[in-house]
Structures are given as structure tokens and as C-alpha cells.
Scaffold this active site. Structure first.
Site, PDB file in Angstrom:
ATOM      1  N   GLU A 139     136.014  24.832 -17.222  1.00  0.00           N
ATOM      2  CA  GLU A 139     136.731  26.360 -18.571  1.00  0.00           C
ATOM      3  C   GLU A 139     137.862  27.240 -17.451  1.00  0.00           C
ATOM      4  OE1 GLU A 139     133.374  25.526 -18.074  1.00  0.00           O
ATOM      5  OE2 GLU A 139     132.651  25.899 -20.304  1.00  0.00           O
ATOM      6  N   ALA A 190     133.992  21.484 -25.490  1.00  0.00           N
ATOM      7  CA  ALA A 190     134.383  22.603 -26.768  1.00  0.00           C
ATOM      8  C   ALA A 190     135.950  21.512 -26.896  1.00  0.00           C
ATOM      9  CB  ALA A 190     134.985  23.428 -27.161  1.00  0.00           C
ATOM     10  N   GLY A 231     131.273  22.959 -22.617  1.00  0.00           N
ATOM     11  CA  GLY A 231     130.878  23.288 -23.921  1.00  0.00           C
ATOM     12  C   GLY A 231     129.498  22.064 -23.326  1.00  0.00           C
ATOM     13  N   GLU A 289     126.090  23.604 -21.419  1.00  0.00           N
ATOM     14  CA  GLU A 289     126.133  24.152 -22.331  1.00  0.00           C
ATOM     15  C   GLU A 289     124.998  24.001 -23.164  1.00  0.00           C
ATOM     16  OE1 GLU A 289     129.913  26.172 -22.466  1.00  0.00           O
ATOM     17  OE2 GLU A 289     129.242  28.049 -21.902  1.00  0.00           O
TER      18      GLU A 289
HETATM   19  N1  DAK Z   1     138.537  18.254 -26.196  1.00  0.00           N
HETATM   20  C1  DAK Z   1     140.088  17.550 -26.793  1.00  0.00           C
HETATM   21  N2  DAK Z   1     140.054  16.007 -26.766  1.00  0.00           N
HETATM   22  C2  DAK Z   1     138.778  15.484 -25.934  1.00  0.00           C
HETATM   23  C3  DAK Z   1     138.563  16.441 -24.440  1.00  0.00           C
HETATM   24  C4  DAK Z   1     138.198  17.768 -24.878  1.00  0.00           C
HETATM   25  N3  DAK Z   1     136.962  18.882 -24.080  1.00  0.00           N
HETATM   26  N4  DAK Z   1     137.995  15.037 -23.586  1.00  0.00           N
HETATM   27  C5  DAK Z   1     138.711  14.056 -23.654  1.00  0.00           C
HETATM   28  N5  DAK Z   1     138.853  14.510 -25.026  1.00  0.00           N
HETATM   29  C6  DAK Z   1     139.913  12.993 -25.843  1.00  0.00           C
HETATM   30  C7  DAK Z   1     141.318  13.615 -25.408  1.00  0.00           C
HETATM   31  O1  DAK Z   1     142.057  13.746 -24.865  1.00  0.00           O
HETATM   32  C8  DAK Z   1     141.612  11.666 -25.493  1.00  0.00           C
HETATM   33  O2  DAK Z   1     142.324  11.508 -26.306  1.00  0.00           O
HETATM   34  P1  DAK Z   1     143.149  10.586 -26.762  1.00  0.00           P
HETATM   35  O3  DAK Z   1     144.429  11.212 -25.379  1.00  0.00           O
HETATM   36  O4  DAK Z   1     142.954   9.374 -26.707  1.00  0.00           O
HETATM   37  O5  DAK Z   1     143.576  11.027 -27.879  1.00  0.00           O
HETATM   38  C9  DAK Z   1     140.116  11.494 -25.238  1.00  0.00           C
HETATM   39  O6  DAK Z   1     138.963  12.547 -25.054  1.00  0.00           O
HETATM   40  C10 DAK Z   1     139.213  10.195 -23.959  1.00  0.00           C
HETATM   41  O7  DAK Z   1     139.927  10.645 -22.585  1.00  0.00           O
HETATM   42  P2  DAK Z   1     140.252  10.712 -21.096  1.00  0.00           P
HETATM   43  O8  DAK Z   1     141.952   9.353 -21.275  1.00  0.00           O
HETATM   44  O9  DAK Z   1     140.737  12.063 -20.342  1.00  0.00           O
HETATM   45  O10 DAK Z   1     139.367  10.028 -20.508  1.00  0.00           O
HETATM   46  P3  DAK Z   1     138.967   9.762 -18.953  1.00  0.00           P
HETATM   47  O11 DAK Z   1     138.313   8.771 -19.311  1.00  0.00           O
HETATM   48  O12 DAK Z   1     140.389   9.109 -18.523  1.00  0.00           O
HETATM   49  O13 DAK Z   1     138.474  11.377 -19.112  1.00  0.00           O
HETATM   50  C11 DAK Z   1     137.444  12.766 -18.898  1.00  0.00           C
HETATM   51  C12 DAK Z   1     137.490  11.540 -19.696  1.00  0.00           C
HETATM   52  C13 DAK Z   1     136.018  13.208 -19.833  1.00  0.00           C
HETATM   53  C14 DAK Z   1     137.472  13.448 -17.485  1.00  0.00           C
HETATM   54  C15 DAK Z   1     138.258  13.689 -19.310  1.00  0.00           C
HETATM   55  O14 DAK Z   1     138.805  13.528 -20.915  1.00  0.00           O
HETATM   56  C16 DAK Z   1     138.671  15.431 -19.240  1.00  0.00           C
HETATM   57  O15 DAK Z   1     138.350  15.746 -17.937  1.00  0.00           O
HETATM   58  N6  DAK Z   1     138.073  15.760 -20.439  1.00  0.00           N
HETATM   59  C17 DAK Z   1     138.438  17.670 -20.535  1.00  0.00           C
HETATM   60  C18 DAK Z   1     136.758  17.667 -19.886  1.00  0.00           C
HETATM   61  C19 DAK Z   1     137.074  19.241 -20.402  1.00  0.00           C
HETATM   62  O16 DAK Z   1     137.663  20.580 -19.459  1.00  0.00           O
HETATM   63  N7  DAK Z   1     136.041  20.389 -21.391  1.00  0.00           N
HETATM   64  C20 DAK Z   1     135.674  21.187 -20.962  1.00  0.00           C
HETATM   65  C21 DAK Z   1     136.229  21.818 -21.898  1.00  0.00           C
HETATM   66  S1  DAK Z   1     136.272  23.775 -22.378  1.00  0.00           S
HETATM   67  C22 DAK Z   1     134.591  29.475 -25.896  1.00  0.00           C
HETATM   68  C23 DAK Z   1     133.884  28.759 -26.633  1.00  0.00           C
HETATM   69  C24 DAK Z   1     133.669  27.985 -26.158  1.00  0.00           C
HETATM   70  C25 DAK Z   1     134.204  27.421 -24.276  1.00  0.00           C
HETATM   71  C26 DAK Z   1     134.553  28.485 -23.634  1.00  0.00           C
HETATM   72  C27 DAK Z   1     134.928  29.115 -24.255  1.00  0.00           C
HETATM   73  N8  DAK Z   1     134.825  30.518 -26.457  1.00  0.00           N
HETATM   74  C28 DAK Z   1     135.410  31.187 -27.559  1.00  0.00           C
HETATM   75  C29 DAK Z   1     135.539  32.086 -25.935  1.00  0.00           C
HETATM   76  C30 DAK Z   1     133.784  25.866 -23.555  1.00  0.00           C
HETATM   77  C31 DAK Z   1     135.397  25.405 -23.350  1.00  0.00           C
HETATM   78  C32 DAK Z   1     134.780  23.866 -22.817  1.00  0.00           C
HETATM   79  O17 DAK Z   1     134.242  23.427 -23.062  1.00  0.00           O
END
Ligand code: DAK
Length: 271
Positions: free
Chosen positions: A141, A73, A118, A121
Site C-alpha cells: 500500500e 483492494a 487487502g 489482510e
Molecule cells: N485491483 C484492480 N485490478 C487488479 C488488481 C487490483 N488490486 N490486481 C490485478 N488487477 C488486474 C490488472 O489490472 C489486470 O487487468 P487487465 O489489465 O487485464 O484488465 C489483471 O488483473 C491481471 O493483472 P496483471 O496483468 O497485472 O497480472 P501480472 O501477472 O502481470 O501481475 C500482480 C500480477 C498481482 C503482481 C499485479 O497485478 C499487481 O501488482 N496487482 C496489484 C497488487 C496490489 O498492489 N495490491 C494492493 C492493492 S491496495 C483502505 C482500504 C483498503 C486498502 C487500503 C486502504 N482504506 C479505504 C483506508 C487496501 C489496499 C490494497 O489492497
């Protein structure tokens, strides 16, 4: 009547491959295809259109580029949500996941890179997952102070078993393609080069079967839960089988077998 393939989307690309294979590409590479609310709205429209389009037999769902399927997400959008907005966001994600899970045709998740939060998921809501050797799965998460919100708490356990799902969700540990294969999260791991083409070949095998029979098998497998009694499942399967007997595709499929030729199926019908 306008086709879903004529619609224009900001964050999605839709392509039609013969015979009847729709390729749905999440196209926000600057944010590693993270799901914001605008993208969830577009996914809902696209999936409803694909569900209704009788020329589509199989959907392949993937992410643009080699780096990410869906990096979760959109954290930038999600970080300031109020509790009420959080519920609405979760509901729209659930709606998309439910469309993937219940549409009357198979959806294959072609996971080409990061599938985090997400992203894992959404892949789990598809019928099955084919991973590139570069795929990385995970539910990070709890490290963000939240829980999986698009079905991970129940779909991950269904795929890999409760103890493994608990470990992955409690730790946020990432799982590479080979481990994902070993724990039953994905059906195949394929080379990154030519990945999408290879997944489309898998889809072709399914698209060549009776779409009505595939659809019926899907709806039964989605409806059947552990809690349902054995007799209920037997009865539902027997009646579904009975409805297919005498259908065009049943006569064509069995006729083709006895006449030693390839079947020419009718397409998805309401049987
Ligand atoms: N959201 C927004 N931007 C993201 C992103 C994300 N999930 N993942 C990556 N990006 C963006 C980065 O901010 C960066 O943007 P700029 O800084 O260039 O503007 C660009 O994509 C490239 O990312 P990185 O520079 O970080 O690239 P790396 O190769 O260094 O790293 C990575 C790749 C995938 C390991 C890293 O980007 C990362 O850790 N991303 C976050 C992954 C993550 O934590 N995903 C889970 C998100 S939480 C709910 C509803 C839904 C959910 C939960 C609850 N409710 C309402 C109850 C779901 C939650 C999730 O999915």
C-alpha cells in the site's frame, strides 16, 4: 427458510462439502480476485449466512484459479474515491474481516496465489492460513500512497511480530510461501497440485470435533488480548469450560473415549 447456498452471487461461488465444510471462492479472476465494493457487499451476505447455517462447521476461503487468492483492494475502483468514500470503503472491508475473525466457526484461508494488500489482510482475519507453494504475500500500500486499510496494521503484527510487520509494511516487500512459513504467517505450505482438496482434508479434521467446543475455544482466543489481565482470562476460560461440562457433546466425547468408539457429536449449539 432459504439457505445461503441457494443465493446467487456475481463474484462468489459457494460449495458445500461433507461433513459441513463450506468452500467460499472469490470469483473475479479477470481482476485477479481484487476486492471491489460489490464483492465486499456479497462477502458480507455470504459470511453472515455461513455464520448462521448450523450445517456448516468449517469454512475454507480461497480464490478462483491458480494465480491469485486476492490481489488486493480494487485499485481501479479505489483510485477516485473521495476521503468520505474511502472511510466507507474501509469500513465495509473491516466489517468483512471482522465477520471472518469472529464468526462462531473456524475459517481457513487457502491462499492459492497472490495475496497482496487487502488479500493478505483478509487472510490474516481468518483463523489461520494454509498456503500453496505458489502463494505470495505482501502489503504494497505505501507504494500506492496509502496504508493497509483492512486491518493489516494490527493483524500482521499479531501474526509475525511488530518489527517484521513494520519492515513488510514500510517496504511493501513481497514474501513467498517458504518465507511466510518461516516467519509464522502461514501454518502449512502445500503443493499447488491438489491444493484445495488437501486444505479440505485439514478442514475435515476440525469438522470431526465437537463444533460447540471448537466454537467456544475460538471465541475465547479471539477475545483474549495482550492487554487483558491474566486473571480475567483465567476466569473467562474457567466459566467457558464450566458451560461445556454436562453438554451433549461433552458427555458424548468422553463416553465415546471410555467406550472405545468414535464420538457422534451434535453440531453447533449455544452452550
Ligand atoms: N485491483 C484492480 N485490478 C487488479 C488488481 C487490483 N488490486 N490486481 C490485478 N488487477 C488486474 C490488472 O489490472 C489486470 O487487468 P487487465 O489489465 O487485464 O484488465 C489483471 O488483473 C491481471 O493483472 P496483471 O496483468 O497485472 O497480472 P501480472 O501477472 O502481470 O501481475 C500482480 C500480477 C498481482 C503482481 C499485479 O497485478 C499487481 O501488482 N496487482 C496489484 C497488487 C496490489 O498492489 N495490491 C494492493 C492493492 S491496495 C483502505 C482500504 C483498503 C486498502 C487500503 C486502504 N482504506 C479505504 C483506508 C487496501 C489496499 C490494497 O489492497
Amino acid at each position: 427458510m432459504s439457505s445461503v447456498f441457494d443465493k446467487s452471487f456475481e463474484n462468489l461461488v459457494l460449495q458445500l462439502e461433507t461433513p459441513g465444510i463450506a468452500v467460499l471462492i472469490l470469483n473475479r479472476p479477470r481482476a485477479l480476485n481484487a476486492l471491489n465494493s460489490a464483492t465486499l457487499r456479497e462477502l458480507r451476505v455470504a459470511l453472515m449466512g455461513l455464520a448462521e447455517d448450523s450445517t456448516v462447521r468449517v469454512v475454507v476461503f480461497t480464490g478462483e484459479g491458480e494465480k491469485a487468492f486476492i490481489a488486493g483492494a480494487d485499485i481501479a475502483e479505489m483510485k477516485d474515491l473521495s476521503p468520505g468514500d474511502g472511510v466507507a470503503f474501509a469500513q465495509s472491508g473491516h466489517e468483512v474481516a471482522k465477520l471472518l475473525e469472529t464468526m462462531p466457526k473456524p475459517v481457513i484461508a487457502a491462499v492459492n496465489g497472490f495475496a497482496l494488500g487487502g488479500g493478505t489482510e483478509m487472510a490474516l482475519a481468518c483463523d489461520f492460513i494454509i498456503a500453496s507453494e505458489k502463494a505470495v504475500f505482501g502489503q504494497p500500500e505505501v507504494g500506492l500512497g496509502i496504508i493497509p486499510g483492512f486491518g493489516g496494521c494490527f493483524r500482521l503484527a499479531r501474526a509475525v511480530g511488530l518489527p517484521r510487520a513494520k519492515e513488510l509494511i514500510y517496504s511493501g516487500r513481497r514474501v513467498k510461501a517458504d518465507e511466510a512459513m518461516a516467519i509464522g504467517l502461514v501454518n502449512h505450505v502445500l503443493p499447488a497440485e491438489g491444493f484445495l482438496k488437501a486444505v479440505i482434508e485439514h478442514a475435515r479434521t476440525i469438522a470431526g470435533q465437537s463444533a460447540s467446543a471448537v466454537s467456544k475455544a475460538k471465541s475465547l482466543m479471539v477475545e483474549f488480548t495482550e492487554a487483558m489481565g491474566l486473571n480475567t482470562k483465567i476466569d473467562a476460560e474457567a466459566h467457558a469450560f464450566g458451560r461445556l461440562m454436562g453438554s451433549f457433546d461433552q458427555r458424548e466425547g468422553m463416553g465415546a473415549f471410555t467406550e472405545k468408539r468414535k464420538p457422534n457429536f451434535q453440531g453447533l449449539t449455544n452452550v
